[in-house]
Design an enzyme around this catalytic site. Structure first.
Site, PDB file in Angstrom:
ATOM      1  N   HIS A   1     -17.400  29.755  73.149  1.00 44.57           N
ATOM      2  CA  HIS A   1     -16.639  30.852  73.984  1.00 44.57           C
ATOM      3  C   HIS A   1     -17.528  32.198  73.965  1.00 44.57           C
ATOM      4  O   HIS A   1     -17.493  32.698  75.335  1.00 44.57           O
ATOM      5  CB  HIS A   1     -15.173  31.156  73.287  1.00 44.57           C
ATOM      6  N   ASP A   2     -17.870  32.526  72.938  1.00 42.25           N
ATOM      7  CA  ASP A   2     -19.004  33.781  73.048  1.00 42.25           C
ATOM      8  C   ASP A   2     -20.205  33.160  73.233  1.00 42.25           C
ATOM      9  O   ASP A   2     -20.738  31.958  72.443  1.00 42.25           O
ATOM     10  CB  ASP A   2     -18.937  34.723  71.864  1.00 42.25           C
TER      11      ASP A   2
ATOM     12  N   TYR B   1     -18.514  25.082  84.657  1.00 40.22           N
ATOM     13  CA  TYR B   1     -18.155  26.602  85.251  1.00 40.22           C
ATOM     14  C   TYR B   1     -18.101  26.530  86.607  1.00 40.22           C
ATOM     15  O   TYR B   1     -18.623  25.616  87.221  1.00 40.22           O
ATOM     16  CB  TYR B   1     -19.407  27.492  84.886  1.00 40.22           C
TER      17      TYR B   1
ATOM     18  N   ASP C   1     -16.028  24.801  77.515  1.00 44.53           N
ATOM     19  CA  ASP C   1     -16.457  25.354  78.699  1.00 44.53           C
ATOM     20  C   ASP C   1     -17.431  24.551  79.262  1.00 44.53           C
ATOM     21  O   ASP C   1     -18.737  24.931  79.354  1.00 44.53           O
ATOM     22  CB  ASP C   1     -17.031  26.935  78.577  1.00 44.53           C
TER      23      ASP C   1
ATOM     24  N   HIS D   1     -16.294  38.539  73.364  1.00 43.90           N
ATOM     25  CA  HIS D   1     -14.919  38.277  73.306  1.00 43.90           C
ATOM     26  C   HIS D   1     -14.411  38.609  72.050  1.00 43.90           C
ATOM     27  O   HIS D   1     -12.996  38.724  71.996  1.00 43.90           O
ATOM     28  CB  HIS D   1     -14.676  36.687  73.587  1.00 43.90           C
TER      29      HIS D   1
END
Ligand SMILES: *[C@@H]1O[C@H](CO)[C@@H](O)[C@H](O)[C@H]1NC(C)=O
Length: 324
Positions: free
Chosen positions: A244-245, A80, A77, A218
Site C-alpha cells: 500500500h505505501d 494499476y 495492487d 497513506h
C-alpha cells in the site's frame, strides 16, 4: 436416546460446529529443502515494467536464484490503475508474465488484492482462468498458506477501509461477493481468529495489502488497528506484512512482539512523505525494492533490497524453542 445415537448426535454437532469455523481456503507449500524456507515479498507492482518495475523484477530474479526461493508473496495492487478488466485483459501478461521472467521466479506467487485491484473486475483477478494462462498465479481474497515452518494468513484488507465504500461515484469499487461490509468482516475475523488459534506452526505471519502502521504517504489504516490488530496481538502473530505505501519499512509495535513490515516498493515510489507515529520506527526507505525471508523453526531473517538487489536493511528474529 441410545448411547450410540447420542454419540452420533455429538459427532454431528461437533462437525457442524467446527465446520462453521476455519472456512478459509488452505494451501500447503512446505520448504523444498525441509529445514529452511526462503521466499520473496513484493507489492504495488503492476505497471507494465514502468517506474522501475522491470529493474525490481530483475533484482528479484537474481536474489531469488541465490536464495533458491520456494515461492513469492505479493502484497497487492497487482495491476494499476484499475485492476483487470476481465480474464482477457492483456495487463496480466504485460505486468506479470512478461516482467517476472527470471527462472527463479517461475514458482508459485501467492497474492492478495489491493485497493487498485478492487477498482477493476475483481472476479476476473480471482478467476482460475488466470492460472491456466500463467500457472504461478494464486490470488484469493483471504486464505491460509501452510508452509510447515510458518503459517501465512492472507487477509483481504480493502473492504475494511470505510472511505472506499463512501467514495464519490467517479471511483468504482467492485464489491460483488463482499457487500454487506460488516457481515463480511465479522465472518473474516472469526475465521481468522479460529485459524490462528488452531495454528501450531513456529511462526505466524499475517499478510494484507493495507498498512497498519506506516510513516509514509497513506499512514496508518485505523480500521485495521481497531478491528484486526487485537486478533493479531491476542494470537501471538510475529509479523504483519503489507504493501500500500510505496516504500520499504520496519516498525516495532510497543507492548507486543508484533513487527510491521512494509514491502510496497514494486514500482512507482519516492513519495517524499514522512510522518512519525507512536510505535518504534526501525527502518524506512522511500524508494523501490522488495523483501526476502529466510525461515527455520528457530530464526526468521528478513532483508530489504533496492532496485539493484543491494541489501538495505536486515531484521533477525529468534524463537526460544522449536514448537513442532
Ligand atoms: C529508479 O531507481 C533509481 C535508483 O534507486 C532511482 O534513482 C530512480 O529515480 C528510479 N526511477 C523512478 C522512475 O522511480
Amino acid at each position: 436416546m441410545t448411547p450410540s445415537s447420542a454419540l452420533f448426535s455429538l459427532l454431528l454437532l461437533s462437525f457442524l460446529f467446527s465446520s462453521s469455523f476455519a472456512t478459509l481456503p488452505r494451501f500447503q507449500h512446505p520448504a523444498k529443502d525441509g529445514d529452511s524456507l526462503r521466499l520473496l515479498v513484493v507489492g504495488d507492482w503492476g505497471r507494465k515494467g514502468l517506474f522501475n518495475q522491470s529493474q525490481v523484477a530483475t533484482a528479484m530474479g537474481r536474489i531469488g536464484e541465490e536464495l533458491e526461493i520456494d515461492f513469492v508473496i505479493s502484497t497487492g495492487d497487482n495491476f494499476y490503475e484499475n485492476g483487470l478488466t476481465g480474464v482477457d485483459d492483456k495487463s496480466f501478461q504485460e505486468s506479470f508474465t512478461n516482467i517476472f521472467t527470471a527462472s527463479s521466479l517461475q514458482t508459485q506467487w501467492y497474492s492478495v488484492l489491493g485497493n487498485h485491484d478492487y477498482r477493476g473486475n475483481v472476479l476476473a483477478q480471482l478467476s482460475p482462468v488466470l492460472q491456466q494462462l500463467d500457472s504461478r498465479w494464486i490470488c484469493l481474497r483471504s486464505f491460509i498458506l501452510d508452509a510447515e515452518i510458518a503459517d501465512f494468513f492472507f487477509v483481504d484488507t480493502t473492504p475494511f477501509v470505510l472511505k472506499y465504500w463512501n467514495e464519490p461515484e467517479n471511483r468504482h469499487y467492485d464489491w460483488r461477493e463482499v457487500a454487506p461490509r460488516d457481515q463480511y468482516i465479522d465472518n473474516l475475523l472469526k475465521d481468522l481468529d479460529a485459524a490462528l488459534k488452531e495454528s501450531r506452526a513456529p511462526w505466524k505471519f499475517v499478510v494484507g495489502h493495507h498498512t497498519m502502521r506506516s510513516v509514509s504517504e497513506h499512514g496508518d489504516t485505523v480500521e485495521l488497528l481497531d478491528e484486526l490488530l487485537p486478533i493479531l496481538k491476542e494470537n501471538g502473530v510475529d509479523l504483519y506484512i503489507n504493501g500500500h505505501d510505496h516504500c520499504l519499512q520496519h516498525i516495532s509495535s510497543r507492548g507486543s512482539q508484533l513487527q510491521y513490515l512494509t514491502s510496497g516498493g514494486g514500482s512507482k515510489a519516492w513519495r517524499g512523505t514522512y510522518v512519525p507515529n507512536d510505535d518504534k520506527l526501525q527502518f524506512f526507505y522511500d524508494g523501490q525494492g522488495f523483501m526476502s525471508m529466510e525461515l527455520t523453526g528457530r530464526r526468521a531473517e528478513m532483508r530489504f533490497y533496492d532496485v539493484f538487489g543491494r541489501v538495505l536493511y536486515e531484521l533477525s528474529l529468534g524463537k526460544e524453542f522449536q514448537a513442532y
